[in-house]
Design a protein around this motif. Structure first.
Motif, mmCIF file in Angstrom:
data_model
loop_
_atom_site.group_PDB
_atom_site.id
_atom_site.type_symbol
_atom_site.label_atom_id
_atom_site.label_comp_id
_atom_site.label_asym_id
_atom_site.label_seq_id
_atom_site.Cartn_x
_atom_site.Cartn_y
_atom_site.Cartn_z
ATOM 1 N N GLY A 1 32.310 29.518 20.520
ATOM 2 C CA GLY A 1 31.955 29.416 21.844
ATOM 3 C C GLY A 1 30.593 28.512 21.968
ATOM 4 N N GLU A 2 29.686 28.442 21.112
ATOM 5 C CA GLU A 2 28.582 27.632 20.914
ATOM 6 C C GLU A 2 29.077 26.217 21.461
ATOM 7 N N LEU A 3 29.913 25.581 20.452
ATOM 8 C CA LEU A 3 30.450 24.263 20.589
ATOM 9 C C LEU A 3 31.013 24.186 22.137
ATOM 10 N N ALA A 4 31.851 24.914 22.614
ATOM 11 C CA ALA A 4 32.455 24.592 23.528
ATOM 12 C C ALA A 4 31.635 24.647 24.847
ATOM 13 N N ALA A 5 30.357 25.561 24.845
ATOM 14 C CA ALA A 5 29.432 25.815 25.935
ATOM 15 C C ALA A 5 28.726 24.291 25.804
ATOM 16 N N GLY A 6 28.321 23.611 24.759
ATOM 17 C CA GLY A 6 27.629 22.644 24.313
ATOM 18 C C GLY A 6 27.816 21.255 24.205
ATOM 19 N N ILE A 7 29.238 21.021 24.561
ATOM 20 C CA ILE A 7 29.749 19.580 24.079
ATOM 21 C C ILE A 7 30.674 19.252 25.191
ATOM 22 N N ASP A 8 30.444 18.309 25.821
ATOM 23 C CA ASP A 8 31.114 17.791 27.156
ATOM 24 C C ASP A 8 32.217 17.014 26.668
ATOM 25 N N GLU A 9 33.453 17.075 26.943
ATOM 26 C CA GLU A 9 34.323 16.062 26.242
ATOM 27 C C GLU A 9 34.261 14.754 27.038
ATOM 28 N N ASP A 10 33.408 14.441 28.036
ATOM 29 C CA ASP A 10 33.216 13.493 28.827
ATOM 30 C C ASP A 10 32.101 12.586 28.372
ATOM 31 N N PHE A 11 31.210 13.367 27.302
ATOM 32 C CA PHE A 11 30.003 12.696 26.623
ATOM 33 C C PHE A 11 30.476 11.556 25.856
ATOM 34 N N SER A 12 29.805 10.708 25.230
ATOM 35 C CA SER A 12 30.077 9.341 24.267
ATOM 36 C C SER A 12 30.274 10.016 23.121
ATOM 37 N N MET A 13 30.656 9.421 21.974
ATOM 38 C CA MET A 13 31.005 9.861 20.634
ATOM 39 C C MET A 13 29.502 10.160 20.019
ATOM 40 N N SER A 14 28.473 9.209 20.483
ATOM 41 C CA SER A 14 27.094 9.331 19.984
ATOM 42 C C SER A 14 26.462 10.672 20.558
ATOM 43 N N GLU A 15 26.581 10.908 21.655
ATOM 44 C CA GLU A 15 26.187 12.048 22.661
ATOM 45 C C GLU A 15 26.645 13.510 22.060
ATOM 46 N N ARG A 16 28.043 13.454 21.783
ATOM 47 C CA ARG A 16 28.632 14.550 21.032
ATOM 48 C C ARG A 16 28.359 14.808 19.575
ATOM 49 N N ALA A 17 28.146 13.632 19.036
ATOM 50 C CA ALA A 17 27.628 13.867 17.531
ATOM 51 C C ALA A 17 26.240 14.450 17.591
ATOM 52 N N ALA A 18 25.425 13.904 18.593
ATOM 53 C CA ALA A 18 24.026 14.503 18.663
ATOM 54 C C ALA A 18 24.122 15.896 18.867
ATOM 55 N N ALA A 19 25.120 16.417 20.003
ATOM 56 C CA ALA A 19 24.887 17.721 20.465
ATOM 57 C C ALA A 19 25.684 18.551 19.142
ATOM 58 N N MET A 20 26.392 18.094 18.483
ATOM 59 C CA MET A 20 27.169 18.910 17.293
ATOM 60 C C MET A 20 25.917 19.216 16.210
ATOM 61 N N ALA A 21 25.291 18.125 16.167
ATOM 62 C CA ALA A 21 24.290 18.255 14.972
ATOM 63 C C ALA A 21 23.248 19.421 15.453
ATOM 64 N N GLU A 22 22.670 19.351 16.758
ATOM 65 C CA GLU A 22 21.759 20.213 17.373
ATOM 66 C C GLU A 22 22.372 21.822 17.224
#
Length: 221
Positions: free
Chosen positions: A79-100
């Motif tokens: 649930g945390e990943l689904a709520a915090g990572i937008d599929e429209d983010f760039s690869m680097s933005e998704r990577a940063a969000a995943m690490a956070e």
């Protein structure tokens, strides 16, 4: 807590769950190393030989708890990943969000991290081949679940997703040893502030480490 003799499979399962629940509560109060079979038996209300009817050792209890906590964490992480990572983010933005998200989630579960850190050096000792093999099979299932979950939100990880999943847990386990300095070390930090560079904040350090690891395995454009 007192028990009558367990005569049915259902009663035995209730007894097993009670032992695990008491051990879980102890881990909130004390580090893994302080959890003893004698104290666990006392708190459960069973003689030590009776506890050993359900778990062959203290380590067997803790291994089962580790698997339980890992399952619970992965359920929440979904649930945390689904709520915090937008599929429209760039690869680097998704990577940063995943690490956070990973660092925040794991740093909030330091008991899980401490158990994982003790796995190889403590928990996998003093257990039978049957117990450790069962635990390892369960671990493979959890790793597969985590790998698929991370690939869903960062498909660019590709075949590196399994390695990154394992590295995440290993780093969290290693970091747990630094999360709560003993009183003598805390006093040293207060007396000499320069020494505090050795005190690692779990969330910040894990976020930095996971970000660096992701940057190393993701494809470069």
């Amino acid at each position: 807590m007192t028990f009558q003799r367990a005569r049915t499979e259902e009663q035995r399962e209730i007894r097993r769950r009670a032992i695990l629940d008491v051990a879980s509560a102890m881990l909130v109060e004390m580090p893994v190393a302080a959890v003893t079979l004698n104290e666990l038996s006392r708190r459960v209300g069973l003689a030590k030989p009776n506890v050993l009817r359900y778990f062959e050792s203290r380590e067997a209890v803790l291994l089962e708890l580790l698997d339980r906590f890992l399952q619970e964490w992965l359920t929440e992480l979904t649930g945390e990943l689904a709520a915090g990572i937008d599929e429209d983010f760039s690869m680097s933005e998704r990577a940063a969000a995943m690490a956070e998200i990973l660092s925040r989630s794991l740093s909030g579960r330091m008991v899980l991290c401490e158990l994982f850190g003790a796995q190889g050096s403590v928990l996998e000792h003093n257990v039978s081949v049957e117990v450790v093999a069962r635990y390892k099979r369960a671990s493979l299932d959890r790793l597969t679940t985590m790998t698929a979950l991370l690939q869903k939100h960062l498909p660019e990880l590709d075949e590196n997703a399994a390695l990154f999943s394992l590295q995440t847990l290993l780093m969290a386990g290693a970091l747990s040893a630094y999360s709560t300095p003993p009183p003598s070390l805390q006093a040293a930090y207060e007396a000499e502030p320069d020494l505090k560079r050795f005190h690692l904040d779990p969330k910040d350090y894990l976020r930095q480490a996971l970000t660096a690891t992701l940057l190393g395995v993701l494809p470069r454009r």
